[in-house]
Write a protein that holds these residues in place. Structure first.
Motif, PDB file in Angstrom:
ATOM      1  N   ALA A 191       0.836  -1.203   0.000  1.00  0.00           N
ATOM      2  CA  ALA A 191       0.000   0.000   0.000  1.00  0.00           C
ATOM      3  C   ALA A 191       0.874   1.257   0.000  1.00  0.00           C
ATOM      4  CB  ALA A 191      -0.930  -0.007   1.216  1.00  0.00           C
ATOM      5  N   PHE A 192       1.967   1.228   0.758  1.00  0.00           N
ATOM      6  CA  PHE A 192       2.846   2.400   0.781  1.00  0.00           C
ATOM      7  C   PHE A 192       3.645   2.529  -0.504  1.00  0.00           C
ATOM      8  CE2 PHE A 192       1.613   2.601   5.180  1.00  0.00           C
ATOM      9  CZ  PHE A 192       1.580   3.964   5.397  1.00  0.00           C
ATOM     10  N   LYS A 193       3.908   1.392  -1.154  1.00  0.00           N
ATOM     11  CA  LYS A 193       4.581   1.433  -2.454  1.00  0.00           C
ATOM     12  C   LYS A 193       3.715   2.210  -3.455  1.00  0.00           C
ATOM     13  CE  LYS A 193       7.473   0.242  -5.639  1.00  0.00           C
ATOM     14  NZ  LYS A 193       8.548   1.190  -5.653  1.00  0.00           N
ATOM     15  N   ALA A 220      -6.922   6.689  -0.195  1.00  0.00           N
ATOM     16  CA  ALA A 220      -5.828   5.722  -0.353  1.00  0.00           C
ATOM     17  C   ALA A 220      -4.828   5.861   0.788  1.00  0.00           C
ATOM     18  CB  ALA A 220      -5.134   5.937  -1.691  1.00  0.00           C
ATOM     19  N   PHE A 221      -4.581   7.110   1.196  1.00  0.00           N
ATOM     20  CA  PHE A 221      -3.629   7.340   2.284  1.00  0.00           C
ATOM     21  C   PHE A 221      -4.145   6.748   3.600  1.00  0.00           C
ATOM     22  CE2 PHE A 221      -2.157   9.928   5.867  1.00  0.00           C
ATOM     23  CZ  PHE A 221      -0.787   9.699   5.778  1.00  0.00           C
ATOM     24  N   LEU A 237      -9.381  10.678   9.374  1.00  0.00           N
ATOM     25  CA  LEU A 237      -8.955  10.964   7.998  1.00  0.00           C
ATOM     26  C   LEU A 237      -9.809  10.161   7.002  1.00  0.00           C
ATOM     27  CD1 LEU A 237      -5.043  11.042   8.388  1.00  0.00           C
ATOM     28  CD2 LEU A 237      -6.658  12.955   8.444  1.00  0.00           C
ATOM     29  N   ALA A 238     -10.133   8.928   7.363  1.00  0.00           N
ATOM     30  CA  ALA A 238     -10.972   8.099   6.479  1.00  0.00           C
ATOM     31  C   ALA A 238     -12.357   8.729   6.331  1.00  0.00           C
ATOM     32  CB  ALA A 238     -11.088   6.683   7.048  1.00  0.00           C
ATOM     33  N   GLU A 239     -12.891   9.224   7.448  1.00  0.00           N
ATOM     34  CA  GLU A 239     -14.206   9.880   7.430  1.00  0.00           C
ATOM     35  C   GLU A 239     -14.150  11.144   6.549  1.00  0.00           C
ATOM     36  OE1 GLU A 239     -16.804   8.460   8.865  1.00  0.00           O
ATOM     37  OE2 GLU A 239     -18.111  10.109   8.201  1.00  0.00           O
ATOM     38  N   ALA A 240     -13.071  11.904   6.717  1.00  0.00           N
ATOM     39  CA  ALA A 240     -12.911  13.132   5.929  1.00  0.00           C
ATOM     40  C   ALA A 240     -12.830  12.825   4.433  1.00  0.00           C
ATOM     41  CB  ALA A 240     -11.657  13.889   6.377  1.00  0.00           C
TER      42      ALA A 240
END
Ligand code: 1PZ
Length: 197
Positions: free
Chosen positions: A4-6, A27-28, A60-63
């Motif tokens: 995922a970080f790649k 995605a982040f 952050l996911a909610e945002a």
């Protein structure tokens, strides 16, 4: 987690020079949520850290349901004059960034150390990444929790990895998380928000 970080690192690398990459918040936050299983392997002592980290990633996911990218989210907070307010998205981003940096630095110390203890690599990583921003009580609690960490062999066992596969995955994560952390720092610096708070 390494994969995922790649993908995040690829998005950053593909951005033309002089332009600011626009990482998608969804995605982040998804990539950041993949760090959670690591906590579960570290034992009860790190429950508090896990709760705090997961809360911030969830925010952050909610945002991400209404905001597409990291830069747009930060500019919205600047506009609303709430960057440093407790619980703001941008403040949570800075804390979460330290979490992924902590894992990176921890892996670096694990790879460069011999022996079966996690206490030294973990203590060094904490001292480098988080300790400067935590008050005395939290630093003491984390220091005490270090004695309750599993051994390196126990950790690999719980993660279902052998020494060789773990080394490869840790190295992959380090190579990708590095550019992501640097990119987020740059987002803060470009906006003169500072990263030392
Ligand atoms: C193997 C070694 C694991 C060591 C993990 C050390 C983690 C640090 C413990 C931190 C305890 C969290 C207590 C809460 C701190 C909050 O005051 C701050 C500021 O939050 P705000 O005021 O903005 O709401 N929160 C943080 O600094 C974020 C802490 C996240 C910890 C993530 C650690 C990720 C490391 C994972 C290692 C597997």
């Amino acid at each position: 987690m390494a994969e995922a970080f790649k993908e995040l690192a690829n998005t950053i690398n593909q951005c033309p020079d002089g332009e600011e990459a626009r990482l998608e918040l969804a995605a982040f936050s998804r990539a950041c949520s993949l760090v959670s299983p690591l906590f579960r392997c570290l034992g009860i002592a790190f429950k508090f850290a896990e709760l705090d980290y997961v809360n911030k990633v969830d925010d952050l996911a909610e945002a991400s349901k209404s905001i597409l990218t990291l830069p747009v989210m930060m500019d919205g907070d600047i506009e609303a004059n709430c960057v440093r307010r407790a619980g703001s998205h941008t403040r949570n981003l800075l804390r979460v960034k330290r979490g992924i940096d902590m894992v990176k630095v921890l892996f670096e110390h694990i790879l460069s150390s011999e022996g079966n203890s996690l206490k030294d690599p973990a203590s060094k990583a904490y001292a480098q990444v988080f300790a400067p921003y935590h008050g005395w009580a939290i630093r003491k609690a984390v220091g005490a929790g270090m004695y309750a960490l599993p051994t390196r062999a126990q950790l690999l066992n719980k993660l279902n990895e052998d020494e060789t596969s773990a080394r490869i995955q840790m190295q992959n994560y380090i190579s990708s998380a590095g550019p992501v952390v640097m990119h987020i720092d740059q987002l803060f610096i470009n906006r003169q928000l500072g990263i030392d708070w």
